[in-house]
Scaffold this motif. Structure first.
Motif, PDB file in Angstrom:
ATOM      1  N   GLN A  20       9.835 -40.546   1.460  1.00 40.87           N
ATOM      2  CA  GLN A  20       9.956 -40.683   2.919  1.00 40.87           C
ATOM      3  C   GLN A  20       9.111 -39.560   3.506  1.00 40.87           C
ATOM      4  O   GLN A  20       9.443 -38.393   3.360  1.00 40.87           O
ATOM      5  N   VAL A  21       8.005 -39.924   4.154  1.00 38.91           N
ATOM      6  CA  VAL A  21       6.994 -38.915   4.502  1.00 38.91           C
ATOM      7  C   VAL A  21       7.102 -38.442   5.948  1.00 38.91           C
ATOM      8  O   VAL A  21       7.240 -39.246   6.873  1.00 38.91           O
ATOM      9  N   THR A  22       7.068 -37.139   6.111  1.00 35.79           N
ATOM     10  CA  THR A  22       6.966 -36.501   7.423  1.00 35.79           C
ATOM     11  C   THR A  22       5.671 -35.714   7.464  1.00 35.79           C
ATOM     12  O   THR A  22       5.414 -34.896   6.570  1.00 35.79           O
ATOM     13  N   ASN A  23       4.855 -35.979   8.473  1.00 37.13           N
ATOM     14  CA  ASN A  23       3.652 -35.164   8.682  1.00 37.13           C
ATOM     15  C   ASN A  23       3.971 -34.125   9.735  1.00 37.13           C
ATOM     16  O   ASN A  23       4.362 -34.468  10.857  1.00 37.13           O
ATOM     17  N   GLN A  24       3.808 -32.898   9.390  1.00 32.80           N
ATOM     18  CA  GLN A  24       4.096 -31.819  10.334  1.00 32.80           C
ATOM     19  C   GLN A  24       2.755 -31.233  10.781  1.00 32.80           C
ATOM     20  O   GLN A  24       2.099 -30.502  10.039  1.00 32.80           O
TER      21      GLN A  24
ATOM     22  N   PRO B  56      11.515 -25.832   9.845  1.00 32.94           N
ATOM     23  CA  PRO B  56      11.720 -26.833   8.792  1.00 32.94           C
ATOM     24  C   PRO B  56      11.783 -28.249   9.370  1.00 32.94           C
ATOM     25  O   PRO B  56      12.181 -28.426  10.521  1.00 32.94           O
ATOM     26  N   HIS B  57      11.370 -29.230   8.571  1.00 32.59           N
ATOM     27  CA  HIS B  57      11.267 -30.617   9.062  1.00 32.59           C
ATOM     28  C   HIS B  57      12.635 -31.219   9.347  1.00 32.59           C
ATOM     29  O   HIS B  57      12.733 -32.183  10.095  1.00 32.59           O
ATOM     30  N   THR B  58      13.700 -30.726   8.691  1.00 34.25           N
ATOM     31  CA  THR B  58      15.063 -31.100   9.054  1.00 34.25           C
ATOM     32  C   THR B  58      15.870 -29.811   9.116  1.00 34.25           C
ATOM     33  O   THR B  58      15.589 -28.860   8.389  1.00 34.25           O
ATOM     34  N   ARG B  59      16.854 -29.774  10.017  1.00 35.45           N
ATOM     35  CA  ARG B  59      17.653 -28.563  10.186  1.00 35.45           C
ATOM     36  C   ARG B  59      19.132 -28.847  10.067  1.00 35.45           C
ATOM     37  O   ARG B  59      19.609 -29.790  10.698  1.00 35.45           O
ATOM     38  N   PRO B  60      19.898 -28.042   9.311  1.00 33.95           N
ATOM     39  CA  PRO B  60      19.316 -26.982   8.498  1.00 33.95           C
ATOM     40  C   PRO B  60      18.712 -27.579   7.224  1.00 33.95           C
ATOM     41  O   PRO B  60      19.272 -28.539   6.690  1.00 33.95           O
TER      42      PRO B  60
END
Ligand code: AHN
Ligand code: ZN
Length: 316
Positions: A77-81, A194-198
């Motif tokens: 599952q890709v997140t581009n930051q 971070p891409h998800t917190r925490p």
């Protein structure tokens, strides 16, 4: 007495691990698909075929798309930051951290990371004329990423019991040795955002220059300060698999790499597997025009990948 016995037993096991016949009896067979050296090597080549992946270039953009697409294809599952990051010389780098997650519902997670950018200058090259050229980064960048892409392929066949996050950090290598914190801009950004917190993980493993010839991987001081148990676990597994010549027990140097910021800013114990020897430094292709695919050794990629697969698939 107990200490002495324990010590001699440990060194005995290490000796056995280098013996091919003993090897199969001392290593538990791991329930995991095989890590392919050829596939991993092809992932190095795919990256270098784009050219040097220096931020703000076409090769960088296209390679970023390739990496995100490949991780997605293998079930991540890709997140581009995306982030504009200011380099030591004032250049605004259009950076992209690429994050791929497997088994997001599982709270027991492992972070695997590498930097995917390549350096803007070959400033360690012997030839003055080469020093303004970008680094191809077959080893310094592409090798660690290739091992992680191959792990992603392995996970697409059969997932480990833990959740996994692969983070490909950008803008690691657009730094200046004289300027503090000027390297590792992508990891510094991610550790603060971070891409998800925490964001939580049991531990992290960073790969940097894991495809060279005659590598020496020593436990560096940052890894041993923040995550000694993880370093020992990984090096012990390497010894069991017969790689004690590569994964040496001699003390490593003080390496400020992406793992330093993952540890100090994100509070995740993270080690670095990096080709560096405190007495001779980084490999001689490092930050030179010689950091190309011809100087990549499949056996090195395989050793590192095989260790990682064993560690990962034995976790619960
Ligand atoms: C130090 O020189 C202290 N760290 C190197 C980080 C690096 C650059 N890794 C690859 N290229
Ligand atoms: Zn570098």
């Amino acid at each position: 007495m107990i200490t002495l016995l324990g010590f001699s037993f440990a060194s005995c096991q290490n000796n056995n691990a280098t013996n091919q016949e003993e090897q199969s009896t001392t290593v538990n067979p791991v329930n995991a698909p095989a890590f392919s050296a050829d596939s991993c090597y092809a992932f190095v080549k795919a990256q270098t075929d784009f050219g040097a992946r220096v931020p703000n270039t076409e090769a960088h953009r296209l390679c970023g798309d390739y990496l995100a697409t490949t991780l997605e294809r293998y079930g991540g599952q890709v997140t581009n930051q995306y982030a504009p990051l200011r380099a030591y010389d004032g250049t605004i780098l259009n950076a992209r951290n690429i994050i791929a997650s497997w088994n997001v519902a599982n709270e027991n997670r492992v972070l695997l990371c590498a930097h995917w950018d390549s350096r803007h200058v070959c400033d360690e090259d012997a030839e003055l004329a080469n020093r303004s050229l970008p680094v191809m980064g077959a080893n310094d960048g592409a090798s660690g990423v290739a091992v992680l892409l191959e792990i992603a392929r392995v996970m697409s066949i059969q997932q480990p019991q833990v959740g996994v996050d692969i983070i490909l950090f950008d803008a690691e290598d657009y730094g200046n040795g004289e300027v503090e914190n000027s390297f590792c801009l992508g990891s510094q950004y991610w550790a603060r955002n971070p891409h998800t917190r925490p964001y939580k993980a049991m531990f992290g493993i960073l790969l940097d220059m894991v495809g060279g010839k005659n590598p020496l991987f020593a436990k560096d001081q940052v890894s041993m300060y923040f995550a000694p148990d993880i370093a020992n676990k990984v090096w012990d597994k390497a010894a069991q698999l017969g790689y004690s010549n590569m994964f040496v027990q001699t003390p490593g140097g003080g390496i400020i790499d992406d793992h330093y910021y993952v540890n100090s800013l994100a509070n995740i114990p993270c080690i670095d597997i990096i080709h560096h020897n405190p007495s001779v430094g980084f490999p001689d292709t490092w930050h030179t025009v010689n950091d190309v695919i011809d100087n990549i050794d499949k056996n090195t990629l395989y050793a590192v990948g095989n260790v990682l697969v064993h560690v990962l698939y034995e976790l619960k």
